[in-house]
Design a protein around this motif. Structure first.
Motif, mmCIF file in Angstrom:
data_model
loop_
_atom_site.group_PDB
_atom_site.id
_atom_site.type_symbol
_atom_site.label_atom_id
_atom_site.label_comp_id
_atom_site.label_asym_id
_atom_site.label_seq_id
_atom_site.Cartn_x
_atom_site.Cartn_y
_atom_site.Cartn_z
ATOM 1 N N VAL A 1 0.651 -1.294 -0.027
ATOM 2 C CA VAL A 1 -0.042 -0.017 -0.013
ATOM 3 C C VAL A 1 1.017 1.316 0.098
ATOM 4 O O VAL A 1 1.918 1.183 0.863
ATOM 5 C CB VAL A 1 -0.912 0.011 1.402
ATOM 6 N N LEU A 2 0.481 2.080 -0.893
ATOM 7 C CA LEU A 2 1.187 3.517 -0.657
ATOM 8 C C LEU A 2 0.316 4.547 -0.115
ATOM 9 O O LEU A 2 -0.852 4.628 -0.210
ATOM 10 C CB LEU A 2 1.465 4.005 -2.253
ATOM 11 N N VAL A 3 0.742 5.223 1.121
ATOM 12 C CA VAL A 3 0.156 6.182 1.618
ATOM 13 C C VAL A 3 0.815 7.445 1.265
ATOM 14 O O VAL A 3 1.828 7.806 1.540
ATOM 15 C CB VAL A 3 0.257 6.123 3.284
ATOM 16 N N MET B 1 -3.767 2.926 -3.143
ATOM 17 C CA MET B 1 -3.195 4.055 -2.648
ATOM 18 C C MET B 1 -4.342 4.787 -1.557
ATOM 19 O O MET B 1 -5.524 4.813 -1.939
ATOM 20 C CB MET B 1 -3.058 4.963 -3.764
ATOM 21 N N LEU B 2 -3.541 5.207 -0.408
ATOM 22 C CA LEU B 2 -4.364 6.025 0.370
ATOM 23 C C LEU B 2 -3.701 7.376 0.436
ATOM 24 O O LEU B 2 -2.425 7.600 0.767
ATOM 25 C CB LEU B 2 -4.241 5.320 1.830
ATOM 26 N N LYS C 1 -7.476 0.754 -6.366
ATOM 27 C CA LYS C 1 -8.686 1.255 -5.479
ATOM 28 C C LYS C 1 -7.766 2.293 -4.615
ATOM 29 O O LYS C 1 -6.698 2.294 -4.109
ATOM 30 C CB LYS C 1 -8.849 -0.111 -4.461
ATOM 31 N N ILE C 2 -8.686 3.371 -4.328
ATOM 32 C CA ILE C 2 -8.174 4.538 -3.730
ATOM 33 C C ILE C 2 -9.129 5.030 -2.652
ATOM 34 O O ILE C 2 -10.261 4.951 -2.801
ATOM 35 C CB ILE C 2 -8.160 5.765 -4.780
ATOM 36 N N ILE C 3 -8.531 5.384 -1.450
ATOM 37 C CA ILE C 3 -9.241 5.790 -0.284
ATOM 38 C C ILE C 3 -8.624 7.136 -0.109
ATOM 39 O O ILE C 3 -7.304 7.630 -0.148
ATOM 40 C CB ILE C 3 -9.079 5.066 0.978
ATOM 41 N N TYR C 4 -9.511 8.110 -0.033
ATOM 42 C CA TYR C 4 -9.022 9.678 0.629
ATOM 43 C C TYR C 4 -9.870 9.881 1.937
ATOM 44 O O TYR C 4 -10.886 9.930 1.893
ATOM 45 C CB TYR C 4 -9.389 10.793 -0.535
ATOM 46 N N LEU C 5 -9.016 10.260 2.820
ATOM 47 C CA LEU C 5 -9.429 10.791 4.213
ATOM 48 C C LEU C 5 -8.925 12.022 4.510
ATOM 49 O O LEU C 5 -7.751 12.551 4.605
ATOM 50 C CB LEU C 5 -8.899 9.839 5.239
ATOM 51 N N GLN C 6 -9.813 13.098 4.511
ATOM 52 C CA GLN C 6 -9.509 14.578 4.729
ATOM 53 C C GLN C 6 -8.930 14.810 6.116
ATOM 54 O O GLN C 6 -8.062 15.713 6.258
ATOM 55 C CB GLN C 6 -10.613 15.275 4.554
ATOM 56 N N PRO C 7 -9.408 14.272 7.363
ATOM 57 C CA PRO C 7 -8.754 14.543 8.645
ATOM 58 C C PRO C 7 -7.615 13.898 8.610
ATOM 59 O O PRO C 7 -7.042 13.262 7.828
ATOM 60 C CB PRO C 7 -9.914 14.015 9.541
ATOM 61 N N ILE D 1 -5.701 -1.831 5.916
ATOM 62 C CA ILE D 1 -6.223 -3.174 5.817
ATOM 63 C C ILE D 1 -6.864 -3.561 4.746
ATOM 64 O O ILE D 1 -6.803 -4.481 3.979
ATOM 65 C CB ILE D 1 -6.764 -3.663 7.251
ATOM 66 N N TYR D 2 -8.037 -2.725 4.391
ATOM 67 C CA TYR D 2 -8.920 -3.004 3.487
ATOM 68 C C TYR D 2 -7.988 -2.751 1.943
ATOM 69 O O TYR D 2 -8.406 -3.854 1.085
ATOM 70 C CB TYR D 2 -9.870 -1.731 3.593
ATOM 71 N N LEU D 3 -7.437 -1.880 1.965
ATOM 72 C CA LEU D 3 -6.609 -1.634 0.645
ATOM 73 C C LEU D 3 -5.681 -2.824 0.246
ATOM 74 O O LEU D 3 -5.355 -3.142 -0.944
ATOM 75 C CB LEU D 3 -5.813 -0.236 0.562
#
Length: 236
Positions: A71-73, A99-100, A205-211, A232-234
């Motif tokens: 996973v890349l953060v 990617m997160l 699959k991409i997740i974005y979290l603003q906080p 974990i999900y990614l």
């Protein structure tokens, strides 16, 4: 013979379960509390992680060195990217690298139009964005209580959580693609309503979290679970 095969498969399964998720955290372009941020990732028992600051991270991407990570953060707010690095970025996405993106990563690459399609959103920075957006530039507000709502409680990123409050920074008047799946929302009057989402670009699959601006979020157990769930999900 059947027993031998059973135990072989069992041991293989257990070995896979205990294997650490390898994470690369990309930073650079924005100051943050490095010690508290590192402790946040150190607290996640199922992962092992490296940090690489820009521009070295983009150089690693260009050389193909990011392929070894699960996973890349992205926690950078970087602006410089060559055409070759853009191509390498898109290649990772076409290959399906998960990617997160966190917080100020929404502000990266203000002059690269495709970046907002990759991430599924955009913060329009008045100091860097080259045009005047149709709805005006984005805004920010530090040190405020943010009520966070789980828009899809059954989503794996929301697992084990209920609505909670963070003392953090909000972004207002940001663009969120209609193609994303909203995960987090807020009714904070200075914030864009959708503050977390899932998106797909290429095969990734991409997740974005603003906080995630600072120590108060890093140390909040709800934020820690949110971030851990996302990784974990990614990775799956």
């Amino acid at each position: 013979m059947k027993k031998v095969l059973f135990y072989t498969l069992l041991l293989a399964g257990l070995s896979g379960f205990s294997q650490k998720i390898e994470v690369l955290v990309v930073t650079g372009g924005h100051d943050f509390d490095r010690a508290a941020f590192a402790e946040l990732f150190d607290s996640m028992e199922q992962i092992t992680w490296d940090e690489l600051a820009q521009p070295q991270a983009n150089q690693l991407m260009l050389s193909g060195g990011m392929g070894t990570y699960d996973v890349l953060v992205f926690y950078d707010m970087f602006q410089e990217i060559s055409e070759e690095e853009k191509a390498a970025f898109r290649q990772l996405l076409q290959e399906g690298k998960p990617m997160l993106f966190l917080h100020h990563a929404l502000v990266s690459y203000q002059t690269w139009g495709e970046y907002e399609n990759i991430l599924g959103g955009r913060y329009y920075d008045s100091a860097r964005y080259k045009e005047i957006p149709e709805n005006g530039f984005s805004t920010y507000l530090h040190d405020t209580n943010i009520p966070i709502r789980l828009l899809v409680p059954e989503h794996p990123v929301s697992s084990g959580l209920t609505d909670f409050t963070l003392f953090d920074e909000v972004y207002g008047n940001t663009w969120v693609s209609p193609e994303v799946t909203p995960i987090l929302g807020t009714d904070h009057q200075e914030s864009t309503e959708i503050i977390g989402w899932e998106h797909t670009y290429g095969l990734s699959k991409i997740i974005y979290l603003q906080p995630g601006h600072g120590k108060t979020s890093y140390q909040n157990p709800n934020y820690r679970m949110l971030l851990y769930n996302a990784i974990i999900y990614l990775s799956k």
